[in-house]
Enzyme design. Structure first.
Site, mmCIF file in Angstrom:
data_model
loop_
_atom_site.group_PDB
_atom_site.id
_atom_site.type_symbol
_atom_site.label_atom_id
_atom_site.label_comp_id
_atom_site.label_asym_id
_atom_site.label_seq_id
_atom_site.Cartn_x
_atom_site.Cartn_y
_atom_site.Cartn_z
ATOM 1 N N TYR A 136 0.814 -1.215 0.000
ATOM 2 C CA TYR A 136 0.000 0.000 0.000
ATOM 3 C C TYR A 136 0.851 1.270 0.000
ATOM 4 O O TYR A 136 0.315 2.378 0.098
ATOM 5 C CB TYR A 136 -0.925 0.030 1.222
ATOM 6 C CG TYR A 136 -2.157 -0.853 1.108
ATOM 7 C CD1 TYR A 136 -2.072 -2.127 0.537
ATOM 8 C CD2 TYR A 136 -3.387 -0.427 1.562
ATOM 9 C CE1 TYR A 136 -3.196 -2.938 0.451
ATOM 10 C CE2 TYR A 136 -4.515 -1.232 1.476
ATOM 11 C CZ TYR A 136 -4.414 -2.487 0.921
ATOM 12 O OH TYR A 136 -5.529 -3.287 0.834
ATOM 13 N N LYS A 186 4.853 -14.544 0.110
ATOM 14 C CA LYS A 186 4.898 -15.081 -1.258
ATOM 15 C C LYS A 186 6.387 -15.119 -1.635
ATOM 16 O O LYS A 186 6.817 -14.536 -2.637
ATOM 17 C CB LYS A 186 4.064 -14.177 -2.186
ATOM 18 C CG LYS A 186 3.858 -14.716 -3.584
ATOM 19 C CD LYS A 186 3.040 -16.003 -3.638
ATOM 20 C CE LYS A 186 3.108 -16.590 -5.044
ATOM 21 N NZ LYS A 186 2.581 -17.969 -5.124
ATOM 22 N N ASP A 247 -11.008 -10.732 4.632
ATOM 23 C CA ASP A 247 -12.348 -10.920 4.045
ATOM 24 C C ASP A 247 -12.706 -12.409 4.063
ATOM 25 O O ASP A 247 -13.863 -12.775 4.318
ATOM 26 C CB ASP A 247 -12.429 -10.381 2.602
ATOM 27 C CG ASP A 247 -12.996 -8.960 2.540
ATOM 28 O OD1 ASP A 247 -12.703 -8.155 3.450
ATOM 29 O OD2 ASP A 247 -13.732 -8.641 1.575
HETATM 30 C C1 IPM Z 1 -10.104 -2.709 4.511
HETATM 31 C C2 IPM Z 1 -10.403 -2.090 3.167
HETATM 32 C C3 IPM Z 1 -9.345 -1.051 2.780
HETATM 33 C C4 IPM Z 1 -8.012 -1.745 2.756
HETATM 34 C C5 IPM Z 1 -9.624 -0.372 1.447
HETATM 35 C C6 IPM Z 1 -10.973 0.225 1.413
HETATM 36 C C7 IPM Z 1 -8.570 0.619 1.089
HETATM 37 O O1 IPM Z 1 -10.529 -3.079 2.198
HETATM 38 O O2 IPM Z 1 -10.014 -1.967 5.501
HETATM 39 O O3 IPM Z 1 -10.006 -3.937 4.584
HETATM 40 O O4 IPM Z 1 -7.642 -2.353 1.759
HETATM 41 O O5 IPM Z 1 -7.304 -1.651 3.755
HETATM 42 MN MN MN Z 2 -10.498 -5.085 2.978
#
Ligand code: IPM
Ligand code: MN
Ligand code: NAD
Length: 351
Positions: A136, A186, A247
Site C-alpha cells: 500500500y 509469497k 475478508d
Molecule cells: C479494509 C479495506 C481497505 C483496505 C480499502 C478500502 C482501502 O478493504 O479496511 O479492509 O484495503 O485496507
Molecule cells: Mn479489505
C-alpha cells in the site's frame, strides 16, 4: 475519566451503522461511569462531490487531539475508490502511524459458517496485518499517459521497523493465546520483500522460544483458511495479504457484518482507529438492514484500548449472547429479516 472520540461515519452503510450504534455508546458510558464525548465529522464522498475534497486540508491535525477514532466506511459509486480511500482512510492509518491492524475471526455460537461441519468456537484466530506500508506504499507513478508505451509502476515498501513491529506484535499476541504464529508470504515469487520478511520472522522468533512458527505462501493460506481454519491462532501478514485474508476470515465466520478491526498506533502518540472490516456496501445502502455488529465489536475493541476493559467485555458479551440466542433478531446477512435498528434495540437490552 473523559474519553474524546472522533467519529467519521463516511459513506454508504457507514452513517446508517454509526447512527444506529450511537445509543450503545451512551448506554455503555452511563453504565460504566465514564464520560464519552463523541464528535462527529461528516467527511467523505458527499463532501468530495460538493467541495472537491474528502476532508479539510488540516483534517489530520483536527483528529490528532482525540483519544481515538471510530470510522464507519468509505467508498461511493460516483467517486473512484482510489480517490476516496487515498484521501481519507489510508492517510489516517498512515499519518497516525497505525502500524498494527488487528482483525479477529471468530465463529460465534449460533452463527452458521458456510463451511460444513463447523460450530461456534471451532474457528478462532486473529490476523495481524501490517497497516502502513508494504503493497500500500504510495510509491510509483504513471508515465507516457495516452501513448502506446504508457506505463504504471507501483512499488511495495518493506522496512525493517515496519515489518518487525507487526511480526513482534503477532508473537506477543501468541504468548497470550495458544502460542502459534502463522506467517504469510509469497517468498517463492517475491524474492526481495518476502525473503526479507521471512528473515525478520526468523530473527523475532528467536526471542519467543515458546511460540511455534508456521510459514505459508499466501495462495496456500487462502486455501487453508477454508480447508482448516481451526488450525490458526495468530496469523501475520503484509498489508495486501492481510486485507485479502481478512475478508475470507470474515465470511467463513458468518458474515462481513460481524468482522471488527483495530488500527493501533503503538506509541500512543496519535489516536488509534476502530472500524469494521467491511466497506460501504452499496448493494444494501438505504435498506436499513446493514449488520451493525461489526461496528459494535469494533467499539468493544475501542473500549479495551481506552482501558475501559469492563465496558469492552460487556459489549463483547452482549453480542455473543445475542448471536447465541436463536430468538434474537438478526439481519439478512445472517439469515434473518431484522433491521439494523431492531438488532441494536435488542442488544441494548442485553447490556
Ligand atoms: C479494509 C479495506 C481497505 C483496505 C480499502 C478500502 C482501502 O478493504 O479496511 O479492509 O484495503 O485496507
Ligand atoms: Mn479489505
Ligand atoms: P463491502 O464490504 O462493502 O461489501 C461486500 C459484501 O458484504 C456486500 O454484499 C455487502 O452487502 C456485504 N456487507 C458488507 N458489510 C455488511 C454489513 N455490515 N451487513 C450486511 N452485509 C454487509 O465490499 P465492496 O463491495 O468490495 O466495497 C464497497 C465499497 O466499500 C468500495 O468503494 C470499497 O472500496 C469500499 N471499502 C471500504 C472499506 C472501509 O471503509 N474500511 C472497506 C472495504 C471496502
Amino acid at each position: 475519566m473523559v474519553h474524546e472520540v472522533a467519529t467519521i461515519p463516511g459513506d454508504g452503510i457507514g452513517p446508517e451503522v454509526i447512527d444506529a450504534v450511537q445509543p450503545v455508546f451512551d448506554d455503555v458510558s452511563e453504565r460504566f461511569e465514564f464520560d464519552l464525548e463523541l464528535v462527529r465529522y461528516d467527511w467523505g464522498s458527499e463532501r468530495y462531490l460538493e467541495s472537491g475534497s474528502m476532508m479539510p486540508d488540516d483534517g489530520l491535525d483536527e483528529l490528532a487531539g482525540y483519544d481515538a477514532i471510530v470510522l464507519g466506511a468509505i467508498g461511493h459509486p460516483d467517486v473512484p475508490d482510489h480517490v476516496t480511500l487515498n484521501n481519507l482512510l489510508l492517510p489516517i492509518r498512515k499519518g497516525f502511524d497505525q502500524a498494527i491492524c488487528k482483525r479477529p475471526a471468530i465463529l460465534f455460537d449460533g452463527v452458521e459458517s458456510p463451511l460444513e461441519g463447523y460450530d461456534g468456537g471451532d474457528i478462532d484466530f486473529v490476523v495481524y496485518r501490517e497497516n502502513t506500508e508494504g503493497e500500500y506504499a504510495d510509491m510509483g507513478g504513471q508515465e507516457h499517459p495516452g501513448h502506446g508505451h504508457e506505463v504504471a509502476i507501483q512499488s511495495a515498501v518493506f522496512t525493517r521497523t515496519g515489518t518487525e513491529r507487526i511480526v513482534r506484535a503477532a508473537f506477543e499476541a501468541a504468548t497470550e493465546r495458544e502460542g502459534r504464529v502463522t506467517s504469510i508470504t509469497k517468498s517463492n515469487a517475491q524474492a526481495h520483500s518476502m525473503v526479507f520478511w521471512d528473515q525478520i520472522v526468523e530473527d523475532v522468533s528467536a526471542e519467543y522460544p515458546d511460540v511455534t512458527v508456521e510459514r505459508l505462501l499466501v495462495d496456500a493460506a487462502s486455501m487453508d483458511f477454508i480447508r482448516r481454519p481451526e488450525a490458526f491462532d495468530v496469523v501475520v501478514a503484509s498489508n495486501l495479504f492481510g486485507d485479502i485474508l481478512t475478508d475470507i476470515g470474515a465470511i467463513i465466520t458468518g458474515s462481513m457484518g460481524l468482522a471488527p478491526s483495530a488500527n493501533i498506533n503503538v506509541s500512543g502518540e496519535y489516536p488509534s482507529m476502530f472500524e469494521p472490516v467491511h466497506g460501504s456496501a452499496p448493494d444494501i445502502v438505504g435498506d436499513g438492514v446493514a449488520n451493525p455488529l461489526a461496528t459494535i465489536l469494533s467499539a468493544a475493541m475501542l473500549f479495551d484500548h481506552l482501558d475501559e476493559t469492563e465496558a469492552g467485555d460487556a459489549v463483547w458479551s452482549a453480542v455473543t449472547d445475542q448471536l447465541a440466542d436463536s430468538d434474537a433478531p438478526r439481519t439478512p446477512d445472517l439469515g434473518g429479516s431484522a433491521t439494523t435498528a431492531q438488532v441494536v434495540a435488542d442488544l441494548r437490552t442485553r447490556l
